[in-house]
Scaffold this active site. Structure first.
Site, mmCIF file in Angstrom:
data_model
loop_
_atom_site.group_PDB
_atom_site.id
_atom_site.type_symbol
_atom_site.label_atom_id
_atom_site.label_comp_id
_atom_site.label_asym_id
_atom_site.label_seq_id
_atom_site.Cartn_x
_atom_site.Cartn_y
_atom_site.Cartn_z
ATOM 1 N N SER A 25 0.834 -1.216 0.000
ATOM 2 C CA SER A 25 0.000 0.000 0.000
ATOM 3 C C SER A 25 0.867 1.265 0.000
ATOM 4 C CB SER A 25 -0.969 0.011 1.184
ATOM 5 O OG SER A 25 -0.303 -0.233 2.397
ATOM 6 N N HIS A 66 -1.799 -8.927 1.888
ATOM 7 C CA HIS A 66 -1.509 -7.650 2.572
ATOM 8 C C HIS A 66 -2.660 -7.364 3.549
ATOM 9 C CE1 HIS A 66 0.288 -3.852 3.319
ATOM 10 N NE2 HIS A 66 -0.181 -3.144 2.308
ATOM 11 N N HIS A 96 5.914 -12.701 7.459
ATOM 12 C CA HIS A 96 6.104 -11.309 7.036
ATOM 13 C C HIS A 96 7.300 -11.225 6.094
ATOM 14 C CE1 HIS A 96 6.486 -6.935 7.217
ATOM 15 N NE2 HIS A 96 5.218 -6.955 7.579
ATOM 16 N N ARG A 148 3.064 -4.952 16.848
ATOM 17 C CA ARG A 148 1.658 -4.534 16.696
ATOM 18 C C ARG A 148 0.735 -5.665 17.141
ATOM 19 N NH1 ARG A 148 1.750 -3.049 10.453
ATOM 20 N NH2 ARG A 148 2.615 -5.160 10.501
ATOM 21 N N ASP A 167 -2.215 -8.630 11.654
ATOM 22 C CA ASP A 167 -3.558 -9.074 11.269
ATOM 23 C C ASP A 167 -4.046 -10.292 12.039
ATOM 24 O OD1 ASP A 167 -3.855 -7.073 9.245
ATOM 25 O OD2 ASP A 167 -2.399 -8.199 8.068
HETATM 26 N N1 AMX Z 1 1.481 -19.808 5.922
HETATM 27 C C1 AMX Z 1 1.933 -20.714 5.029
HETATM 28 N N2 AMX Z 1 2.988 -20.517 4.236
HETATM 29 C C2 AMX Z 1 3.649 -19.357 4.393
HETATM 30 C C3 AMX Z 1 3.268 -18.389 5.332
HETATM 31 C C4 AMX Z 1 2.118 -18.640 6.106
HETATM 32 N N3 AMX Z 1 1.657 -17.775 6.975
HETATM 33 N N4 AMX Z 1 4.129 -17.347 5.245
HETATM 34 C C5 AMX Z 1 5.012 -17.649 4.273
HETATM 35 N N5 AMX Z 1 4.719 -18.858 3.758
HETATM 36 C C6 AMX Z 1 5.352 -19.518 2.623
HETATM 37 C C7 AMX Z 1 5.212 -18.637 1.394
HETATM 38 O O1 AMX Z 1 3.925 -18.768 0.808
HETATM 39 C C8 AMX Z 1 6.345 -19.121 0.539
HETATM 40 O O2 AMX Z 1 5.923 -20.328 -0.049
HETATM 41 P P1 AMX Z 1 6.385 -20.742 -1.546
HETATM 42 O O3 AMX Z 1 7.877 -20.889 -1.457
HETATM 43 O O4 AMX Z 1 5.652 -22.013 -1.806
HETATM 44 O O5 AMX Z 1 5.985 -19.605 -2.433
HETATM 45 C C9 AMX Z 1 7.416 -19.452 1.573
HETATM 46 O O6 AMX Z 1 6.739 -19.621 2.823
HETATM 47 C C10 AMX Z 1 8.444 -18.352 1.729
HETATM 48 O O7 AMX Z 1 7.773 -17.148 1.977
HETATM 49 P P2 AMX Z 1 8.451 -15.984 2.878
HETATM 50 O O8 AMX Z 1 9.703 -15.561 2.192
HETATM 51 O O9 AMX Z 1 8.555 -16.425 4.271
HETATM 52 O O10 AMX Z 1 7.348 -14.863 2.856
HETATM 53 P P3 AMX Z 1 7.097 -13.725 1.766
HETATM 54 O O11 AMX Z 1 7.982 -12.583 2.073
HETATM 55 O O12 AMX Z 1 7.151 -14.271 0.383
HETATM 56 O O13 AMX Z 1 5.580 -13.357 2.048
HETATM 57 C C11 AMX Z 1 3.704 -12.911 3.404
HETATM 58 C C12 AMX Z 1 5.200 -12.656 3.196
HETATM 59 C C13 AMX Z 1 3.208 -11.969 4.485
HETATM 60 C C14 AMX Z 1 2.963 -12.597 2.110
HETATM 61 C C15 AMX Z 1 3.506 -14.379 3.826
HETATM 62 O O14 AMX Z 1 4.157 -14.625 5.054
HETATM 63 C C16 AMX Z 1 2.045 -14.775 3.921
HETATM 64 O O15 AMX Z 1 1.450 -15.120 2.898
HETATM 65 N N6 AMX Z 1 1.425 -14.700 5.142
HETATM 66 C C17 AMX Z 1 0.010 -14.953 5.300
HETATM 67 C C18 AMX Z 1 -0.800 -13.750 4.836
HETATM 68 C C19 AMX Z 1 -0.652 -12.599 5.803
HETATM 69 O O16 AMX Z 1 -0.768 -12.744 7.006
HETATM 70 N N7 AMX Z 1 -0.433 -11.387 5.246
HETATM 71 C C20 AMX Z 1 -0.370 -10.158 6.046
HETATM 72 C C21 AMX Z 1 1.026 -9.592 6.158
HETATM 73 C C22 AMX Z 1 1.032 -8.292 6.930
HETATM 74 C C23 AMX Z 1 0.324 -7.204 6.161
HETATM 75 O O17 AMX Z 1 0.783 -6.782 5.122
HETATM 76 N N8 AMX Z 1 -0.809 -6.749 6.607
#
Ligand code: AMX
Length: 464
Positions: free
Chosen positions: A272, A302, A348, A357, A403
């Site tokens: 964002s 996000h 994250h 947070r 979140d």
């Molecule tokens: N559950 C399951 N798998 C997860 C995970 C979770 N909570 N967090 C990361 N992973 C997985 C990724 O999907 C990725 O899988 P892949 O290799 O098969 O593509 C692998 O672990 C490596 O990812 P990462 O480097 O640890 O994370 P990232 O920087 O690519 O992504 C985020 C970060 C937040 C998108 C990810 O942790 C996620 O999808 N979390 C769940 C959604 C969430 O809570 N989002 C909110 C974030 C905060 C915000 O912006 N409000």
């Protein structure tokens, strides 16, 4: 059709303008309660500082770019300047150098309240200074005076079908409010670019002031009777927002103050914030820039994660019932992962520890709703998910983010409409992204245009 009666009456503000007791090292450079004036004094100094810094160090190398970074969402690539906040992977967010607990302690509170007022955080984000009570009251008053929403936007919101997601309504309404943009008007008149920040400031203040009313109209139209109470001139931003949403509960208002403070800013690279900055660099006005950022916030990885967490918790309760054993919960978490989905609220892109947070929301819950069954469920999940994510071995960060906790607090006070949660995040995100946008224009930052490459070109570049 709901009628939004924006009251114009003004009440005299309480004359409680005492300075808060500041600890050592707390900055407060100005006594003026006029934020624009304080900013106007700061800008030439900062412009000079940046000019000298660039002259001296502009060609210094600050990192290297690896091929993986181009395919990996630019993680770890230093590519942006954002003054308002910096995210440390282990410590979490610092707003202008102040940690979240420091902000909770130092920022002014409402009379009788114990949570920081988001108005104070906005002052801090814009100026770098912890504001006085008087400065915060001046912001509340200004926002109340600027809160009127144009009628065509009210009409548009009233005409949207109930099936349209609240975030789509929110973003559309923000775009449609650019009929009010002072920046767009000034640009069309050909004003000098050195004054762009002034119009960006006006638009930002107006937009922040109007957002609670827009958000409340969406909420009341979708879930209640469509009526929104008028702005009270003697209330703070969160107090008015709670009242317009229809929550007549001091603790809900305190929760809103905390919520709107902690969701405001998370340095510049998140979807964002980066989007608002990027779109703003084309000199799209602040309404269009912020609306673009809201479309990014509406993504499930996000901001929409706060909705996803509640959807997931609800599914968990439906499938395994209340008072679920650790064993059954582990099975449910594994079934989420095995079906190729993420555990929402965990992980994250930058953080590598529990999000502060999350921690401050947990503290709020321990203080105000320790026996709530959903809070207990969230606490149980906190005990189990990190180990499971570590065992799975994929996520870089197995800890909860902001979140994972916010929805549980909202549902406790009766806001159970989970599809709406990201709108609250959006109202808060205006504070950080628009504070940054004002500085983007003050620094005269250019159109953002990084170089992209094809795989073929990349291969050639690395000699393959
Ligand atoms: N559950 C399951 N798998 C997860 C995970 C979770 N909570 N967090 C990361 N992973 C997985 C990724 O999907 C990725 O899988 P892949 O290799 O098969 O593509 C692998 O672990 C490596 O990812 P990462 O480097 O640890 O994370 P990232 O920087 O690519 O992504 C985020 C970060 C937040 C998108 C990810 O942790 C996620 O999808 N979390 C769940 C959604 C969430 O809570 N989002 C909110 C974030 C905060 C915000 O912006 N409000």
């Amino acid at each position: 059709m709901s009628l939004v009666n924006i009251a114009t009456r003004r009440l005299l503000l309480h004359a409680k303008n005492a300075l808060p007791a500041f600890g050592a090292g707390v900055r407060n450079a100005s006594e003026s309660t006029d934020l624009r004036e304080v900013l106007a004094r700061q800008i030439p100094e900062k412009q000079k500082e940046v000019k000298e810094f660039r002259k001296e160090c502009g060609s210094k190398v600050i990192g290297e770019i690896q091929v993986d970074m181009l395919y990996g969402g630019m993680r770890g690539m230093k590519g942006l300047v954002t003054e308002t906040s910096v995210l440390d992977p282990n410590e979490g967010i610092r707003f202008r150098g102040y940690s979240l607990p420091e902000c909770q302690k130092l920022l002014p509170k409402a009379p009788g309240g114990s949570e920081p007022l988001p108005e104070g955080l906005f002052w801090l984000l814009v100026t770098g200074d912890i504001p006085t009570d008087a400065q915060v009251k001046a912001i509340s008053q200004e926002w109340n005076e600027r809160a009127a929403v144009p009628y065509h936007v009210v009409q548009m919101l009233n005409n949207f079908p109930d099936s349209l997601h609240p975030m789509s309504q929110f973003s559309a309404a923000i775009s449609a409010m650019n009929s009010e943009s002072k920046f767009a008007e000034a640009y069309a008149q050909g004003v000098n670019k050195t004054t762009y920040w002034e119009y960006t400031y006006e638009d930002s203040m107006n937009l922040i002031a109007k957002l609670p009313t827009v958000a409340a109209i969406i909420y009341r139209n979708l879930y209640k009777d469509g009526k929104v109470s008028p702005i009270s001139m003697d209330m703070d931003w969160s107090g008015n927002f709670s009242q317009m949403l229809g929550y007549d509960n001091d603790m809900f208002t305190e929760l809103m103050r905390l919520y709107l403070t902690i969701h405001s800013d998370h340095e510049g690279g998140n979807v964002s914030a980066h989007t608002v900055h990027l779109v703003g660099s084309a000199l799209s006005d602040p309404y269009l820039s912020f609306a673009a950022g809201m479309n990014g916030l509406a993504g499930p990885l996000h901001g929409l994660a706060n909705q996803e967490v509640l959807v997931w918790l609800t599914k968990l309760r439906e499938q395994v019932g209340d008072n679920v054993s650790d064993e059954n919960m582990r099975e449910f978490i594994w079934s989420t992962l095995k079906s190729g989905q993420v555990v929402p609220g965990y992980g994250h892109a930058v953080l590598r520890k529990t999000d502060p947070r999350y921690e401050c929301q947990r503290e709020f819950a321990l203080k105000h709703l320790p026996d709530d069954p959903m809070f207990k469920l969230v606490s149980q999940i906190y005990k189990l998910v990190p180990d499971i994510l570590l065992e799975q071995g994929k996520a870089q960060n197995p800890w909860p983010n902001v979140d994972a906790h916010s929805g549980v607090l909202l549902q406790y006070y009766g806001m159970t409409e989970m599809n709406y949660y990201t709108v609250l995040f959006g109202v808060s995100r205006a504070l950080g992204t628009l504070a940054s946008l004002i500085w983007d224009r003050a620094f005269g930052l250019p159109l953002e245009r990084p170089k992209s490459m094809s795989t073929e070109g990349l291969k050639k570049l690395v000699g393959r």
